[in-house]
Design an enzyme around this catalytic site. Structure first.
Site, PDB file in Angstrom:
ATOM      1  N   PHE A 250       0.765  -1.407   0.126  1.00 15.26           N
ATOM      2  CA  PHE A 250      -0.170   0.268  -0.386  1.00 15.26           C
ATOM      3  C   PHE A 250       0.466   1.543  -0.290  1.00 15.26           C
ATOM      4  CE2 PHE A 250      -4.192  -0.928   0.124  1.00 15.26           C
ATOM      5  CZ  PHE A 250      -4.076  -2.463   0.169  1.00 15.26           C
ATOM      6  N   GLY A 258      -9.402   4.268  -5.471  1.00 13.69           N
ATOM      7  CA  GLY A 258     -11.067   4.266  -6.134  1.00 13.69           C
ATOM      8  C   GLY A 258     -11.298   2.697  -5.919  1.00 13.69           C
ATOM      9  N   CYS A 261     -15.031   0.799  -1.211  1.00  6.93           N
ATOM     10  CA  CYS A 261     -15.165   0.078  -0.136  1.00  6.93           C
ATOM     11  C   CYS A 261     -13.581   1.732   0.704  1.00  6.93           C
ATOM     12  CB  CYS A 261     -13.632  -0.803   0.390  1.00  6.93           C
ATOM     13  SG  CYS A 261     -14.849  -2.175  -0.225  1.00  6.93           S
TER      14      CYS A 261
HETATM   15  C1  UDX Z   1     -21.011  -4.891  -0.546  1.00  3.48           C
HETATM   16  C2  UDX Z   1     -19.931  -2.826  -0.168  1.00  3.48           C
HETATM   17  O1  UDX Z   1     -19.440  -2.435  -1.037  1.00  3.48           O
HETATM   18  C3  UDX Z   1     -18.793  -3.564   0.803  1.00  3.48           C
HETATM   19  O2  UDX Z   1     -18.385  -2.429   1.456  1.00  3.48           O
HETATM   20  C4  UDX Z   1     -20.014  -4.459   2.262  1.00  3.48           C
HETATM   21  O3  UDX Z   1     -18.665  -4.621   2.793  1.00  3.48           O
HETATM   22  C5  UDX Z   1     -20.474  -5.540   1.586  1.00  3.48           C
HETATM   23  O4  UDX Z   1     -21.757  -4.723   1.080  1.00  3.48           O
HETATM   24  P1  UDX Z   1     -20.652  -5.859  -2.801  1.00  3.48           P
HETATM   25  O5  UDX Z   1     -20.570  -7.511  -2.576  1.00  3.48           O
HETATM   26  O6  UDX Z   1     -19.338  -5.246  -3.133  1.00  3.48           O
HETATM   27  O7  UDX Z   1     -20.012  -5.136  -1.386  1.00  3.48           O
HETATM   28  O8  UDX Z   1     -21.939  -5.279  -2.677  1.00  3.48           O
HETATM   29  P2  UDX Z   1     -22.803  -5.418  -4.452  1.00  3.48           P
HETATM   30  O9  UDX Z   1     -21.961  -5.941  -5.083  1.00  3.48           O
HETATM   31  O10 UDX Z   1     -23.716  -4.580  -4.735  1.00  3.48           O
HETATM   32  O11 UDX Z   1     -23.983  -6.599  -4.054  1.00  3.48           O
HETATM   33  C6  UDX Z   1     -24.790  -6.642  -3.196  1.00  3.48           C
HETATM   34  C7  UDX Z   1     -25.689  -7.597  -3.735  1.00  3.48           C
HETATM   35  O12 UDX Z   1     -26.810  -7.823  -2.272  1.00  3.48           O
HETATM   36  C8  UDX Z   1     -26.455  -7.492  -4.778  1.00  3.48           C
HETATM   37  O13 UDX Z   1     -26.561  -8.168  -5.088  1.00  3.48           O
HETATM   38  C9  UDX Z   1     -27.877  -7.645  -4.373  1.00  3.48           C
HETATM   39  O14 UDX Z   1     -29.340  -7.626  -5.202  1.00  3.48           O
HETATM   40  C10 UDX Z   1     -28.056  -8.101  -3.110  1.00  3.48           C
HETATM   41  N1  UDX Z   1     -29.124  -7.387  -2.370  1.00  3.48           N
HETATM   42  C11 UDX Z   1     -29.387  -5.560  -1.791  1.00  3.48           C
HETATM   43  C12 UDX Z   1     -29.853  -8.448  -1.684  1.00  3.48           C
HETATM   44  O15 UDX Z   1     -30.248  -9.353  -1.921  1.00  3.48           O
HETATM   45  N2  UDX Z   1     -31.211  -7.444  -0.540  1.00  3.48           N
HETATM   46  C13 UDX Z   1     -31.153  -6.406  -0.613  1.00  3.48           C
HETATM   47  O16 UDX Z   1     -32.164  -5.893   0.155  1.00  3.48           O
HETATM   48  C14 UDX Z   1     -29.869  -5.491  -0.886  1.00  3.48           C
HETATM   49  C1  UDX Z   2     -10.067  -2.528   0.027  1.00  2.83           C
HETATM   50  C2  UDX Z   2      -9.031  -3.409   1.189  1.00  2.83           C
HETATM   51  O1  UDX Z   2      -8.055  -3.503   0.727  1.00  2.83           O
HETATM   52  C3  UDX Z   2      -9.937  -4.671   1.928  1.00  2.83           C
HETATM   53  O2  UDX Z   2      -9.615  -5.050   3.221  1.00  2.83           O
HETATM   54  C4  UDX Z   2     -11.963  -4.023   1.998  1.00  2.83           C
HETATM   55  O3  UDX Z   2     -12.242  -5.264   2.514  1.00  2.83           O
HETATM   56  C5  UDX Z   2     -12.333  -3.505   1.003  1.00  2.83           C
HETATM   57  O4  UDX Z   2     -12.046  -2.582   0.027  1.00  2.83           O
HETATM   58  P1  UDX Z   2     -10.533  -3.378  -2.767  1.00  2.83           P
HETATM   59  O5  UDX Z   2     -10.895  -1.843  -2.399  1.00  2.83           O
HETATM   60  O6  UDX Z   2     -10.435  -4.702  -3.349  1.00  2.83           O
HETATM   61  O7  UDX Z   2     -10.299  -4.008  -0.896  1.00  2.83           O
HETATM   62  O8  UDX Z   2      -8.934  -2.696  -3.147  1.00  2.83           O
HETATM   63  P2  UDX Z   2      -7.332  -2.469  -2.816  1.00  2.83           P
HETATM   64  O9  UDX Z   2      -6.734  -3.840  -3.480  1.00  2.83           O
HETATM   65  O10 UDX Z   2      -7.473  -2.215  -0.919  1.00  2.83           O
HETATM   66  O11 UDX Z   2      -6.853  -1.237  -3.605  1.00  2.83           O
HETATM   67  C6  UDX Z   2      -7.928  -0.089  -3.008  1.00  2.83           C
HETATM   68  C7  UDX Z   2      -7.755   1.283  -4.043  1.00  2.83           C
HETATM   69  O12 UDX Z   2      -6.710   1.877  -3.697  1.00  2.83           O
HETATM   70  C8  UDX Z   2      -8.134   0.613  -5.641  1.00  2.83           C
HETATM   71  O13 UDX Z   2      -7.924   2.492  -6.374  1.00  2.83           O
HETATM   72  C9  UDX Z   2      -5.911   0.796  -5.692  1.00  2.83           C
HETATM   73  O14 UDX Z   2      -5.862   1.664  -7.481  1.00  2.83           O
HETATM   74  C10 UDX Z   2      -5.622   1.461  -4.544  1.00  2.83           C
HETATM   75  N1  UDX Z   2      -4.040   1.475  -4.282  1.00  2.83           N
HETATM   76  C11 UDX Z   2      -4.175   0.092  -3.550  1.00  2.83           C
HETATM   77  C12 UDX Z   2      -3.462   2.180  -4.544  1.00  2.83           C
HETATM   78  O15 UDX Z   2      -3.571   3.269  -4.772  1.00  2.83           O
HETATM   79  N2  UDX Z   2      -2.014   2.327  -4.194  1.00  2.83           N
HETATM   80  C13 UDX Z   2      -1.921   0.889  -3.616  1.00  2.83           C
HETATM   81  O16 UDX Z   2      -0.747   1.087  -2.965  1.00  2.83           O
HETATM   82  C14 UDX Z   2      -2.228  -0.070  -2.697  1.00  2.83           C
END
Ligand code: UDX
Ligand code: UDX
Length: 447
Positions: A250, A258, A261
């Site tokens: 990191f 971006g 999360c």
């Molecule tokens: C999300 C967030 O990004 C993450 O930070 C958090 O920890 C967990 O929720 P993610 O899996 O990326 O994680 O969400 P997303 O890809 O949007 O999936 C959510 C799913 O839940 C979707 O498939 C949606 O249809 C479903 N959903 C949403 C339900 O099943 N019931 C609901 O009431 C609303």
């Molecule tokens: C992150 C956390 O790492 C994970 O533990 C949490 O559960 C969800 O959010 P994620 O967002 O999937 O995971 O990807 P990550 O690899 O952490 O990168 C996050 C963002 O930081 C990306 O946009 C990546 O391009 C950027 N990044 C990461 C940097 O710019 N520099 C780095 O050294 C590492």
């Protein structure tokens, strides 16, 4: 073997369901999106995550994993239910918990036996208590249940590896017995298990993500100083990382973070702090440094090209990071829009995310591969660090561009190699030639 229900089959829920079934548990995963469930029943993955398709198919074939839209079916005979629904940012930065509430109510209305309700979604501190109230109020008749916080620490692109080899499992609950039951599910992962109270567990998640985001904004600010002083931030990061207190990971300077999360979680934590009257100066600066990078990249392209009007820019990579199709808050989206607003034409290529990108990058012309992307463009911006870009035939790229101007937004190339190839090459914090001439002012030696 235990019966586990997972609510929400997104990036977090589907990986969680597939991995728990691979560990030998009986898992049924529910989603309210009927198309998503129907697709999964046909073996179609709703997201791109390396290794996930094989993991899902193998465990469905073994009868350990199934999908449904019915809460009644999903909760039948289950001991555990993981809530993995989305927790998007509200307009003021506060996490929007409407999906968590909907899931909690549906669980309450359909449970038929004592149940451990586990929040895996990232939820604000105090949500565990709130979920318990919702379940208690929504139950037609009281049935014993416990709420446990078990935050996810999955990075997209390596989510299965992160699930199977966690740095730690964090569990928070008002009931030690319930936390121990959930700990049993994780013993095979052989990682440290932290058992604490609900609020502390919820805060561990936010503080962890916010710290990682802080590391990124920190190294990006160091990159800006390196650029002007003629130091190479990649070497600086390497030299720093040998200190175990800092760590190697990191510290990659680039376009800023971006994804679904970090942006959401840092904003939510700052919101919580502000709500409690804490002046979250560090968190606010982390966000300011991060969001300023996108415009700074456009500014640099403007300087490199002597203006953007009428120019064509190729974005090499579109996803918010490599090895995912996720475009949520990808820097490329803002960068493309700002370039277009300045009168440039934007072209894009991404090995995996292009279908998703088309929906969020209006007016961006998609190319079929990296070489097609480079044809006739005034500049290429490396926006995502895909491995396939690291060994491109760069002479071929150079010859097909209108002019060999390359801005390496992810520092995947070596400046001297690129310059020897004839590129007008700029990285992020790589100590460009002008910077090397910058003299450190006499104050360094005290006068
Ligand atoms: C999300 C967030 O990004 C993450 O930070 C958090 O920890 C967990 O929720 P993610 O899996 O990326 O994680 O969400 P997303 O890809 O949007 O999936 C959510 C799913 O839940 C979707 O498939 C949606 O249809 C479903 N959903 C949403 C339900 O099943 N019931 C609901 O009431 C609303
Ligand atoms: C992150 C956390 O790492 C994970 O533990 C949490 O559960 C969800 O959010 P994620 O967002 O999937 O995971 O990807 P990550 O690899 O952490 O990168 C996050 C963002 O930081 C990306 O946009 C990546 O391009 C950027 N990044 C990461 C940097 O710019 N520099 C780095 O050294 C590492």
């Amino acid at each position: 073997m235990r019966k586990i229900t997972v609510i929400g089959v997104g990036y977090v829920g589907l990986v969680t369901a597939a991995c728990f079934s691979d560990l030998g548990n009986q898992v049924i995963a529910l989603d309210v999106d009927e198309n998503r469930v129907a697709g999964l029943k046909r073996g179609e993955m709703p997201i791109y995550e390396p290794g996930l398709e094989e993991l899902v198919k193998r465990n469905v074939a073994a009868g350990r994993l199934s999908f449904t839209t019915s809460y009644k079916d999903a909760l039948q005979d289950s001991e555990f239910v993981f809530i993995c629904v989305g927790t998007p940012s509200g307009s003021d930065g506060e996490a929007d918990l409407k999906y968590v509430a909907a899931a909690a109510r549906s669980i309450a209305q359909n449970m038929t036996a004592p149940l451990v309700v586990i929040n895996k979604s990232t939820v604000p501190v105090g949500t565990g208590d709130w979920v318990a109230e919702i379940v208690r109020e929504a139950q037609p008749t009281p049935i014993e249940f416990w709420v446990v916080s078990c935050p996810e620490f999955l990075r997209e692109g390596v989510a299965i590896a992160d699930f199977m080899n966690p740095h730690r499992t964090v569990l928070g609950s008002t009931s030690r017995e319930a936390a121990d039951k959930v700990a049993q599910l994780h013993l095979t992962l052989r990682a440290p298990i932290v058992i604490t109270d609900l609020r502390t567990a919820e805060m561990i998640k936010y503080a962890s993500n916010a710290f990682l985001a802080t590391k990124i904004s920190f190294i990006n600010e160091i990159a800006d100083i390196c650029e002007r002083l003629g130091a190479d931030v990649k070497e600086v990061a390497a030299g720093m990382g040998f200190d175990a207190r800092i760590g190697k990971q990191f510290l990659e300077a680039g376009l800023g973070y971006g994804g679904s999360c970090f942006p959401k979680d840092v904003k939510a934590l700052a919101f919580m702090g502000d709500e409690m009257g804490v002046d979250t100066r560090i968190l606010n600066s982390v966000m300011e440094v991060n969001s300023a990078r996108r415009n700074a990249i456009v500014q640099k392209l403007d300087e490199m090209l002597g203006g953007l009007q009428g120019k064509t820019i190729g974005l090499l990579g579109l996803a918010f990071k490599a090895n995912t199709d996720d475009m949520r808050d990808a820097p490329s989206i803002d960068i493309a829009a700002t370039l277009q607003a300045a009168g440039a034409t934007v072209r894009g290529y991404d090995p995996v995310a292009m279908d998703v990108a088309r929906g969020v990058m209006p007016g961006v012309q998609m190319a079929k591969d990296a070489y097609a992307l480079a044809e006739g463009v005034d500049a290429v911006l490396v926006a995502t660090e895909w491995n396939e870009f690291k060994n491109l035939d760069l002479a071929r790229v150079r010859d097909s561009m209108k002019q060999p101007v390359l801005l390496d937004g992810r520092n995947i190339y070596q400046p001297d190699i690129m310059r020897n190839l004839g590129f007008s090459y700029y990285g992020v914090g790589r100590g460009n030639a002008e910077g090397a001439k910058t003299k450190i002012r006499a104050h360094v030696n005290g006068n």
